[in-house]
Design a protein around this motif. Structure first.
Motif, short mmCIF file in Angstrom:
data_model
loop_
_atom_site.label_atom_id
_atom_site.label_comp_id
_atom_site.label_asym_id
_atom_site.label_seq_id
_atom_site.Cartn_x
_atom_site.Cartn_y
_atom_site.Cartn_z
N GLU A 57 31.07 30.90 -13.56
CA GLU A 57 29.67 30.79 -14.11
C GLU A 57 28.86 29.47 -13.81
N GLU A 58 29.76 28.47 -13.20
CA GLU A 58 29.08 27.38 -13.10
C GLU A 58 28.37 27.37 -11.37
N PHE A 59 28.73 28.18 -10.66
CA PHE A 59 28.19 28.30 -9.42
C PHE A 59 27.57 29.58 -9.10
N ASP A 60 26.18 29.57 -8.57
CA ASP A 60 25.23 30.37 -8.44
C ASP A 60 25.16 31.00 -6.88
N SER A 61 25.96 30.44 -5.97
CA SER A 61 25.96 30.61 -4.76
C SER A 61 24.97 30.00 -3.98
N ARG A 62 24.40 29.02 -4.46
CA ARG A 62 23.73 27.92 -3.61
C ARG A 62 24.25 26.82 -3.41
N PRO A 63 23.94 26.31 -2.22
CA PRO A 63 24.70 24.99 -1.71
C PRO A 63 24.47 23.57 -2.65
N GLU A 64 23.01 23.87 -3.17
CA GLU A 64 22.81 22.66 -3.87
C GLU A 64 23.62 22.63 -5.35
N SER A 65 24.22 23.69 -5.69
CA SER A 65 25.03 23.66 -6.85
C SER A 65 26.22 22.82 -6.64
N LEU A 66 26.83 22.65 -5.42
CA LEU A 66 27.91 21.83 -5.23
C LEU A 66 27.50 20.32 -5.92
N VAL A 67 26.37 20.02 -6.15
CA VAL A 67 25.97 18.70 -6.64
C VAL A 67 26.89 18.16 -7.67
N LEU A 68 27.25 19.43 -8.69
CA LEU A 68 28.05 19.03 -9.80
C LEU A 68 29.57 18.31 -9.07
N ARG A 69 29.87 18.31 -8.08
CA ARG A 69 30.97 17.93 -7.68
C ARG A 69 31.12 16.95 -6.50
N VAL A 70 30.10 17.05 -5.53
CA VAL A 70 30.07 16.33 -4.45
C VAL A 70 28.71 15.41 -4.62
N SER A 71 29.07 14.25 -4.34
CA SER A 71 27.97 13.08 -4.62
C SER A 71 26.92 13.12 -3.39
N PRO A 72 25.75 12.76 -3.59
CA PRO A 72 24.70 12.69 -2.55
C PRO A 72 25.12 11.85 -1.38
N GLU A 73 25.94 10.84 -1.48
CA GLU A 73 26.49 9.99 -0.24
C GLU A 73 27.33 10.92 0.46
N GLU A 74 28.14 11.75 -0.01
CA GLU A 74 29.31 12.59 0.52
C GLU A 74 28.49 13.60 1.19
N GLY A 75 27.57 13.95 0.40
CA GLY A 75 26.70 15.31 1.01
C GLY A 75 26.04 15.05 2.32
N VAL A 76 25.52 13.82 2.17
CA VAL A 76 24.78 13.17 3.35
C VAL A 76 25.88 13.36 4.64
N ARG A 77 26.99 12.65 4.50
CA ARG A 77 28.15 12.39 5.59
C ARG A 77 28.38 13.99 6.14
N LEU A 78 28.64 15.15 4.96
CA LEU A 78 29.00 16.14 5.69
C LEU A 78 27.53 16.69 6.32
N ASP A 79 26.25 16.65 5.75
CA ASP A 79 25.21 17.06 6.58
C ASP A 79 25.02 16.54 8.07
N TYR A 80 25.35 15.47 8.21
CA TYR A 80 25.26 14.63 9.43
C TYR A 80 26.27 15.20 10.35
N ALA A 81 27.51 15.26 9.81
CA ALA A 81 28.58 15.86 10.68
C ALA A 81 28.21 17.35 11.26
N LEU A 82 27.86 18.23 10.34
CA LEU A 82 27.57 19.79 10.60
C LEU A 82 26.22 19.54 11.60
N ARG A 83 25.21 18.81 11.38
CA ARG A 83 24.19 18.72 12.10
C ARG A 83 24.74 18.31 13.77
N ALA A 84 25.39 17.29 13.63
CA ALA A 84 25.68 16.94 15.05
C ALA A 84 26.57 17.85 15.89
N ALA A 85 27.43 18.66 15.09
CA ALA A 85 28.26 19.76 15.81
C ALA A 85 27.34 20.92 16.37
#
Length: 711
Positions: free
Chosen positions: A68-96
């Motif tokens: 019930e805490e997750f509504d199938s939106r990537p933004e909802s993972l902010v409950l567990r993933v910090s903005p700094e870590e999210g930026v690193r993941l986004d950069y890795a995905l964009r580079a790939a």
């Protein structure tokens, strides 16, 4: 005797995993999902087109999330993933994605429900369409804490003296940009105090793509000369343009080699090297796979480009790109909203004979929604003018649409010649008949510019503020009814009128509540601030409107829309040989009588007629008291010099009562009835004459005036 031990049988419980003493389930009962769950691994399906992210039960367990805490939106993972870590993941995905890779992966940390930090690993396969555009990512996530704890060599780090702390810098930048709403705000964050320091740079330049060209919108440090350059095409002839075009960062250790590779920037490079600069970084700003601009950084040493510093630059560029994309969307929506609001307001304000009119509209600085505030000025026959300010409930396009219809309807009712009470009643019925649940507050006043009379009515709105000729300000007690629409819903269509007088030189100020109201404060605080600003402001109507905008909008009107309407009746000072002054004494103003008498004395002294001050002051007091006690309105007081061979002054007190004064012979014990006897004794001449729907009592004073009742 040989004792045979009973064999211990192993088994499997799908809820708790392998156990002892249970029968082993058939192989067919362990499905693929259970095999992943046995190894602490979950799966995800990320649909890039729809922006949805599906996690299976094991994946939710990895992120320590309940269904019930997750509504199938990537933004909802902010409950567990910090903005700094999210930026690193986004950069890795964009580079790939940009490199055309089929998969991507990376390690990151999440914060579990109990606050514990958990290393997590993700690996995904990038699915692309026939054009090579990614549309879906399918992959796995797993708890990698034990792996990295037991084998720290998995991700070797550079020596400590070569590392920059990535997380604090990213966090501080993210916090600073989170408060930036517009592109101008973001530019101020980057080029202001601490902007270059976040990158350890000596110069910084920010450029956006506009019309197929790069336009520099912010520079600081040694990059200041770039601010004067015209927009340039990003066709690969310049290093920043190439970085933007290829969406790949470019780190240059030697500016001399840069000049050899890009002849078009030789002059600028020469200037930089003359300042002792040696290196530069050119970073593309990419949001959702699209280049929106570029970022240039300049350094005095090329040794700064360590592995961590490159990661820092890439992470901050990703944060800046996301913030700029959000700000650009905000600016476009706000431009549309304010344009729509302006289109709903009257395009031209009619010129009125005998008065000056100024209007201002200020859109809220917070939020992108369009509001329902409006103003209007309606030219009426017989040198009259209708003044309207109002506010439709809500801040959206529907409020603006309702406002436009209501403004036109109210304007039509006023143009038909109806009094203010009827105009508001008809406007209320009109609003109730619209397909809307919105209500509106409104104030309407009809001003007779020839005689100065004002008929005002309110519908849940503020009444006008009046500035008198001597600078005093006040809020007349204008009676009112319920808001438009709501009054019809409860069948209360009474909008009582209040009669006021506007003497030459006085000013009416109408506004919506955004100018005087702020959350957490009583509205009277803002009303007092507005009265003070009007009192201290310039006399001219346009200058006064600018004064209020400069001094109050940033303080009170920044969170709400504001409509402002000012009308100043043209002053009537007479001529140098026959000067004239006017004043209005409101019945509800207890200090008005004393202020009027003081104004008369000061005026006579300015006209060099101080010898008449005592007689005029006494006569004015008698006439004003008679009006305030025996009529239902205020009094207009006029003092003028009659242009005759012998200078005389005439005092006139006008009211709205049709009952003329009568001279009486009071007895010795009477406490009233001596007013006209005193006027007759003090003045050389006096009389009564009809004025509009009331009368005016006048008296004249000159050198032959009797100086005392005992003389």
């Amino acid at each position: 005797m040989t004792v045979r031990k009973r064999p211990v049988r192993s088994g499997y419980d799908p809820r708790i995993g392998p156990v002892l003493g249970l029968d082993r389930p058939p192989e067919s009962e362990i499905g693929p999902g259970e095999r992943l769950a046995l190894n602490g691994m979950g799966s995800f399906d990320w649909n890039l087109d729809r922006g949805t992210l599906e996690l299976d039960a094991a994946g939710l367990k990895v992120f320590d999330l309940r269904p019930e805490e997750f509504d199938s939106r990537p933004e909802s993972l902010v409950l567990r993933v910090s903005p700094e870590e999210g930026v690193r993941l986004d950069y890795a995905l964009r580079a790939a994605i940009q490199a055309g890779h089929r998969s991507y992966g990376g390690y990151f940390r999440i914060t579990r429900r109990d606050g514990a930090k958990q290393w997590t690993h993700t690996q995904g396969t990038i699915l692309r369409d026939q054009r090579g555009n990614p549309y879906r990512i399918v992959g796995i996530v797993r708890d990698a804490t034990d792996e990295l704890t037991q084998a720290p060599e998995v991700q070797p780090a550079p020596p400590a003296e070569e590392r920059q702390s990535l997380a604090p810098i990213v966090r501080l930048t993210t916090e600073a940009l989170s408060r930036a709403v517009t592109v101008e705000d973001i530019t101020a964050v980057l080029t202001g105090a601490g902007g270059m320091e976040r990158f350890g740079a000596d110069g910084l330049a920010l450029a956006l793509i506009e019309g197929g060209k790069l336009r520099y919108i912010g520079v600081s440090g040694v990059a200041a000369p770039l601010g004067g350059l015209p927009p340039t095409r990003f066709d690969g002839t310049l290093p920043l343009g190439e970085a933007v075009m290829t969406q790949q960062p470019k780190f240059v250790h030697s500016l001399t080699e840069l000049a050899e590779q890009y002849p078009a920037c030789v002059a600028f490079v020469t200037g930089l090297t003359g300042l002792g600069l040696e290196a530069a970084a050119f970073l593309p700003l990419v949001a959702q796979g699209r280049s929106i601009g570029g970022f240039s950084l300049f350094y005095r040493s090329g040794d700064v480009f360590t592995h961590d510093h490159r990661e820092l630059c890439a992470a901050l560029a990703a944060i800046v790109a996301q913030s700029l994309q959000r700000a650009m969307l905000f600016d476009r929506e706000r431009e549309f909203a304010t344009g729509l609001q302006s289109a709903m307001l009257p395009r031209d304000i009619p010129r009125v004979e005998g008065a000056g009119v100024a209007v201002r509209y200020h859109a809220a600085s917070s939020g992108r929604e369009v509001g329902g505030d409006w103003y209007d000025v309606v030219a009426l026959p017989q040198n009259r003018v209708g003044l309207v300010v109002g506010d439709v409930q809500g801040h959206d396009t529907h409020a603006a649409a309702v406002m436009g219809q209501l403004r036109i309807a109210l304007r039509a009712y006023a143009a038909e010649g109806h009094p203010p009470s009827t105009v508001l009643a008809r406007a209320s019925r009109f609003l109730a008949e619209l397909d809307t649940e919105r209500f509106a507050t409104c104030a309407y006043a009809e001003v007779d510019l020839a005689g100065g009379s004002v008929r005002a009515a309110r519908a849940g709105h503020l009444g006008p503020l009046v500035r008198h000729t001597d600078g005093r300000t006040g809020w007349p007690n204008v009676r009112g009814g319920l808001p438009l629409g709501l009054a019809t819903a409860v069948d209360l269509h009474e909008f009582p009128e209040t009669r006021l007088d506007l003497v030459p030189g006085e000013t009416l100020v109408f506004c919506t509540d955004g100018l005087v109201e702020e959350r957490g404060l009583d509205i009277t605080v803002g009303m007092e601030a507005l009265a003070e600003a009007v009192r201290d402001g310039p006399e001219h109507h346009e200058d006064l409107a600018d004064h209020l905008a400069d001094n109050l909008w940033e303080r009170w009107g920044s969170q709400d829309d504001v409509a402002l309407l000012i009308l100043r009746r043209d002053p009537d000072p007479g001529t140098s040989g026959a000067p004239r002054m006017h004043s209005y004494v409101h019945q509800a103003d207890p200090e008005g009588l004393a202020d009027a008498r003081l104004a008369l004395r000061q005026t006579l002294e300015a006209w060099e007629l101080p010898e008449l001050a005592d007689d005029v002051e006494v006569a004015a007091g008698e006439l004003l008291v008679n009006v305030l006690l025996h009529t239902e309105g205020g009094a207009v007081l006029t003092l003028e010099v009659l242009p005759e061979p012998v200078r005389r002054v005439r005092l006139t007190v006008q009211d709205r009562s049709s009952v003329w004064p009568r001279r009486r012979s009071p007895g010795e014990a009477a406490t009233s009835g001596r007013g006209l006897l005193m006027i007759d004794a003090l003045a050389t001449h006096w009389g009564v004459e009809p004025r509009g729907d009331g009368k005016a009592v006048w008296c004249e004073f000159g050198p032959e005036t009797q100086r005392s009742l005992l003389g």
